[in-house]
Design a protein around this motif. Structure first.
Motif, PDB file in Angstrom:
ATOM      1  N   ALA A  63       0.545  -1.142  -0.169  1.00 35.14           N
ATOM      2  CA  ALA A  63       0.120   0.447  -0.215  1.00 35.14           C
ATOM      3  C   ALA A  63       1.189   1.226  -0.055  1.00 35.14           C
ATOM      4  O   ALA A  63       0.820   2.622  -0.994  1.00 35.14           O
ATOM      5  N   HIS A  64       2.266   1.294   1.161  1.00 31.41           N
ATOM      6  CA  HIS A  64       3.164   2.261   0.909  1.00 31.41           C
ATOM      7  C   HIS A  64       3.212   2.900  -0.668  1.00 31.41           C
ATOM      8  O   HIS A  64       3.088   3.995  -1.039  1.00 31.41           O
ATOM      9  N   GLN A  65       4.097   1.966  -1.413  1.00 29.44           N
ATOM     10  CA  GLN A  65       4.040   2.217  -2.815  1.00 29.44           C
ATOM     11  C   GLN A  65       3.205   3.073  -3.782  1.00 29.44           C
ATOM     12  O   GLN A  65       3.147   3.248  -4.237  1.00 29.44           O
ATOM     13  N   TYR A  66       1.572   2.034  -3.496  1.00 27.73           N
ATOM     14  CA  TYR A  66       0.704   1.304  -3.700  1.00 27.73           C
ATOM     15  C   TYR A  66       0.349   3.946  -3.845  1.00 27.73           C
ATOM     16  O   TYR A  66      -0.176   4.243  -5.699  1.00 27.73           O
ATOM     17  N   LEU A  67       0.676   3.811  -3.279  1.00 20.06           N
ATOM     18  CA  LEU A  67      -0.009   5.421  -2.344  1.00 20.06           C
ATOM     19  C   LEU A  67       0.389   6.711  -3.935  1.00 20.06           C
ATOM     20  O   LEU A  67       0.354   7.216  -4.091  1.00 20.06           O
ATOM     21  N   LEU A  68       2.192   5.954  -3.526  1.00 15.87           N
ATOM     22  CA  LEU A  68       3.243   6.863  -4.302  1.00 15.87           C
ATOM     23  C   LEU A  68       2.732   6.999  -5.690  1.00 15.87           C
ATOM     24  O   LEU A  68       2.614   8.136  -6.104  1.00 15.87           O
ATOM     25  N   GLU A  69       2.291   5.707  -6.601  1.00 12.24           N
ATOM     26  CA  GLU A  69       2.600   5.381  -7.688  1.00 12.24           C
ATOM     27  C   GLU A  69       1.426   5.620  -8.281  1.00 12.24           C
ATOM     28  O   GLU A  69       0.848   6.311  -9.081  1.00 12.24           O
TER      29      GLU A  69
END
Ligand SMILES: C[S@@+](CC[C@H](N)C(=O)[O-])C[C@H]1O[C@@H](n2cnc3c(N)ncnc32)[C@H](O)[C@@H]1O
Length: 219
Positions: A63-69
């Motif tokens: 989720a952390h990476q998904y937010l950024l992208e």
């Protein structure tokens, strides 16, 4: 802009991102008619979420990476990063000789959403009351949670669940959510305990959209 039409349409047709979705306690009472994307790392938990909310898009990912992208694709973002490394249980672990650092992704997301993400995106980050002074002052404490948001939330009391937090078992029905009859490897009690009170989840969503209504009316 046709303000009246906007008012009638709220809160439908919103694109909502539900990060660290678990089995969807916070999402349980969100109204149909919105496009909801849930991100959960654990495939077993994600499968239960999908079973509970078949109309949501469920993505097994970090989720952390998904937010950024993907943050720009949404009108409303809810993030519930794991709370274990921030909670009071770390004192208990310390007594057992187990030590860990608090996970700073919580603050990374708050800072990112507050300063970098577009201002028109409504967002909320949820966590427990930590064992230390929060590094960023929360917007509000409701129930047993701290919330950081970019919209106004008015204080409100919520009924306490019938089963206390430390009495929850794999068979507990909490907030109308239970995992009975579901076979899984993960500890059920933990998953149920993780669930945000659905009434609280709905209240916060309504706070975000009500403010949006007011903003549009004033224009
Ligand atoms: C506190 S629970 C979420 C509870 C949820 N908001 C609710 O009300 O039911 C956190 C969830 O995040 C998941 N998780 C942990 N790390 C993750 C990551 N990096 N990306 C996505 N999900 C993650 C855990 O498996 C757990 O289900």
């Amino acid at each position: 802009m046709d303000v009246r039409r906007w008012r009638c349409n709220q809160p439908k047709n919103m694109k909502i991102l539900n990060l660290y979705a678990g089995i969807g306690g916070n999402r349980k009472l969100w109204p149909e008619g919105n496009q909801i994307t849930a991100v959960e790392l654990n495939p077993e938990i994600a499968a239960i979420y999908k079973d509970f909310f078949p109309n949501d898009e469920v993505i097994v990912a970090d989720a952390h990476q998904y937010l950024l992208e993907h943050f720009r694709e949404f009108d409303f973002i809810w993030s519930s990063p794991p709370c274990q490394s921030h909670s009071g249980c770390n004192y208990f672990l310390k007594g057992q000789g187990i030590f860990r650092y608090p996970d700073m992704s919580l603050y990374q997301e708050i800072i990112f959403l507050k300063y970098i993400a577009d201002k028109n995106i409504k967002w909320i980050v949820e966590n427990v009351k930590p064992y230390y002074e929060p590094l960023i002052k929360p917007t509000i404490k409701l129930d047993r949670h701290l919330f950081w948001t970019n919209f106004v939330i008015i204080e409100k009391e919520f009924d306490k669940p019938e089963v206390r937090h430390n009495k929850v078992t794999g068979k507990t029905d909490r907030f109308g959510i239970n995992l009975q009859g579901i076979k899984m490897k993960h500890r059920k009690d933990q998953i149920i305990r993780n669930c945000v009170n659905p009434e609280l989840g709905l209240y916060i969503l309504n706070c975000a959209f009500n403010e949006l209504k007011q903003m549009l009316v004033e224009k």
